[in-house]
Motif scaffolding. Structure first.
Motif, PDB file in Angstrom:
ATOM      1  N   MET A 142       0.824  -1.202   0.000  1.00 55.45           N
ATOM      2  CA  MET A 142       0.000   0.000   0.000  1.00 55.45           C
ATOM      3  C   MET A 142       0.867   1.264   0.000  1.00 55.45           C
ATOM      4  N   MET A 143       1.937   1.255   0.799  1.00 53.36           N
ATOM      5  CA  MET A 143       2.784   2.434   0.903  1.00 53.36           C
ATOM      6  C   MET A 143       3.445   2.836  -0.408  1.00 53.36           C
ATOM      7  N   PRO A 144       3.984   1.857  -1.195  1.00 50.21           N
ATOM      8  CA  PRO A 144       4.567   2.258  -2.473  1.00 50.21           C
ATOM      9  C   PRO A 144       3.569   2.927  -3.396  1.00 50.21           C
ATOM     10  N   ASP A 145       2.304   2.450  -3.386  1.00 47.63           N
ATOM     11  CA  ASP A 145       1.292   3.062  -4.228  1.00 47.63           C
ATOM     12  C   ASP A 145       1.004   4.489  -3.785  1.00 47.63           C
ATOM     13  N   ILE A 146       0.912   4.711  -2.479  1.00 46.06           N
ATOM     14  CA  ILE A 146       0.671   6.053  -1.963  1.00 46.06           C
ATOM     15  C   ILE A 146       1.838   6.967  -2.311  1.00 46.06           C
ATOM     16  N   LEU A 147       3.064   6.465  -2.134  1.00 46.93           N
ATOM     17  CA  LEU A 147       4.245   7.253  -2.472  1.00 46.93           C
ATOM     18  C   LEU A 147       4.287   7.570  -3.956  1.00 46.93           C
ATOM     19  N   GLY A 148       3.909   6.582  -4.777  1.00 45.62           N
ATOM     20  CA  GLY A 148       3.874   6.809  -6.218  1.00 45.62           C
ATOM     21  C   GLY A 148       2.854   7.867  -6.609  1.00 45.62           C
ATOM     22  N   MET A 149       1.713   7.859  -5.937  1.00 49.55           N
ATOM     23  CA  MET A 149       0.688   8.870  -6.224  1.00 49.55           C
ATOM     24  C   MET A 149       1.175  10.260  -5.825  1.00 49.55           C
ATOM     25  N   ILE A 150       1.897  10.342  -4.715  1.00 55.03           N
ATOM     26  CA  ILE A 150       2.414  11.642  -4.280  1.00 55.03           C
ATOM     27  C   ILE A 150       3.476  12.162  -5.247  1.00 55.03           C
ATOM     28  N   LEU A 151       4.344  11.260  -5.717  1.00 62.61           N
ATOM     29  CA  LEU A 151       5.450  11.665  -6.581  1.00 62.61           C
ATOM     30  C   LEU A 151       5.042  11.845  -8.041  1.00 62.61           C
ATOM     31  N   TRP A 152       3.867  11.335  -8.424  1.00 59.85           N
ATOM     32  CA  TRP A 152       3.481  11.353  -9.844  1.00 59.85           C
ATOM     33  C   TRP A 152       3.545  12.749 -10.448  1.00 59.85           C
ATOM     34  N   PRO A 153       2.891  13.780  -9.867  1.00 56.96           N
ATOM     35  CA  PRO A 153       2.964  15.109 -10.499  1.00 56.96           C
ATOM     36  C   PRO A 153       4.370  15.683 -10.514  1.00 56.96           C
ATOM     37  N   PHE A 154       5.161  15.376  -9.485  1.00 58.40           N
ATOM     38  CA  PHE A 154       6.539  15.874  -9.452  1.00 58.40           C
ATOM     39  C   PHE A 154       7.377  15.203 -10.536  1.00 58.40           C
ATOM     40  N   ARG A 155       7.178  13.907 -10.713  1.00 60.48           N
ATOM     41  CA  ARG A 155       7.914  13.198 -11.759  1.00 60.48           C
ATOM     42  C   ARG A 155       7.541  13.737 -13.139  1.00 60.48           C
ATOM     43  N   TRP A 156       6.264  14.051 -13.330  1.00 53.77           N
ATOM     44  CA  TRP A 156       5.826  14.563 -14.630  1.00 53.77           C
ATOM     45  C   TRP A 156       6.518  15.884 -14.936  1.00 53.77           C
ATOM     46  N   VAL A 157       6.566  16.788 -13.961  1.00 54.05           N
ATOM     47  CA  VAL A 157       7.227  18.082 -14.149  1.00 54.05           C
ATOM     48  C   VAL A 157       8.726  17.894 -14.334  1.00 54.05           C
ATOM     49  N   ILE A 158       9.322  16.984 -13.564  1.00 57.47           N
ATOM     50  CA  ILE A 158      10.764  16.729 -13.685  1.00 57.47           C
ATOM     51  C   ILE A 158      11.090  16.235 -15.082  1.00 57.47           C
ATOM     52  N   GLU A 159      10.326  15.294 -15.585  1.00 59.22           N
ATOM     53  CA  GLU A 159      10.571  14.778 -16.937  1.00 59.22           C
ATOM     54  C   GLU A 159      10.407  15.874 -17.977  1.00 59.22           C
ATOM     55  N   ALA A 160       9.387  16.711 -17.804  1.00 64.01           N
ATOM     56  CA  ALA A 160       9.163  17.790 -18.774  1.00 64.01           C
ATOM     57  C   ALA A 160      10.351  18.750 -18.799  1.00 64.01           C
TER      58      ALA A 160
END
Length: 316
Positions: A1-19
């Motif tokens: 459960m924790m990895p999924d929650i962490l992934g959801m938190i990091l998702w928008p940051f990862r998107w901006v980082i990749e951009a």
């Protein structure tokens, strides 16, 4: 459960980082840099740092204001602490907590406000770590980092044979990785030490230097190198590059703040007042000749006799 929650938190940051990474990489390749060169990606990471730290400037200004307010409430806070000194019962602890929080609320500050820039950087830091780790395995990102760019980023090297995704813990005997990571740890430690040292020696008032908080900061000043030693062993070179450039930004930013917005009562504030006094003296010296030039000579009035004065009145 924790990895999924962490992934959801990091998702928008990862998107901006990749951009940002892909965007800077595209610009650099259009300027003639080799797309697969590790230094091209290092410059892209540097661009990422500049954008992130520039976006955090409002939070940094808020941090400075919060620190100034904390200095203002320091005497009242000490009185509360002295009031409940030696009292360890639950009622006294709760009363001390209520009075302390009421004091913070009255002045609109909190000790956690000074941590805001660091707190907002951590998701970016771990987002870059995830992006780089996935790229090392050839896995595409969640946005602009397609398969080709991921393979390019994951295979990029600096100094000939030091992959950006490699760390000391995964170097497999690669001496270049060890030396590169070691030098970066030294630079990170030195930049962090200089930044904190100039704050503690120049930008803290005499009253604050007598508080327990100042003593705790002195201890942290010598503990931080251990933190960087751990990061040098565990984190990839690309992530450490982000941290190093961010440290250099912080060091320069603190220098500007200490010089132009020093804490009242500190050594830096006294130096600032001295500079302002010299500027005012120079302005005063420059203004004197101008004031003299603007004074028009008064024409001397010739004395008139009584008969001449009467003739003058008669003409009117």
């Amino acid at each position: 459960m924790m990895p999924d929650i962490l992934g959801m938190i990091l998702w928008p940051f990862r998107w901006v980082i990749e951009a940002l990474l892909v965007g800077f990489h595209w610009v650099l390749t259009r300027l003639g840099l080799t797309p697969s060169d590790g230094w091209t990606w290092v410059l892209a990471i540097t661009g990422l740092v500049l954008v992130v730290r520039a976006a955090l400037i409002p939070l940094f200004v808020r941090q400075i204001k919060s620190q100034r307010k904390m200095l203002e409430v320091a005497p009242d806070l000490k009185r509360i602490q002295d009031k409940y000194k030696g009292k360890r019962d639950q009622f006294s602890r709760e009363a001390m907590t209520r009075e302390t929080m009421a004091l913070y609320g009255k002045h609109g500050t909190s000790p956690f406000s000074s941590c805001l820039p660091l707190v907002f950087q951590m998701p970016v830091f771990f987002g870059l770590f995830t992006t780089l780790s996935n790229a090392a395995n050839g896995d595409p990102g969640i946005g602009f980092m397609n398969s080709d760019l991921a393979l390019n980023f994951g295979a990029a090297t600096i100094f000939g044979s030091a992959p950006l995704h490699a760390a000391m813990s995964t170097a497999d005997g690669n001496a270049v990785v060890f030396w590169t990571a070691g030098i970066m740890v030294v630079l990170m430690t030195a930049s962090q030490f200089i930044t904190q040292k100039q704050i503690m020696s120049k930008n803290i008032s005499k009253a604050m230097k007598e508080s327990p908080t100042y003593k705790q900061q002195q201890i942290l000043l010598y503990i931080l190198p251990l933190v960087f030693l751990f990061s040098g062993f565990a984190f990839p070179l690309g992530v450490m590059m982000y941290w190093l450039v961010s440290n250099f930004w912080t060091m320069g930013q603190q220098f500007v703040v200490i010089r132009n917005m020093p804490t009242p009562g500190s050594q830096a504030f006294e130096a600032w007042e001295a500079r302002q006094e010299k500027k005012n003296i120079r302005k005063g010296i420059a203004a004197e000749p101008q004031a003299i030039d603007e004074v028009k000579p008064v024409q001397r009035q010739q004395p008139m006799g009584k008969n001449r004065a009467k003739r003058g009145k008669g003409k009117k």
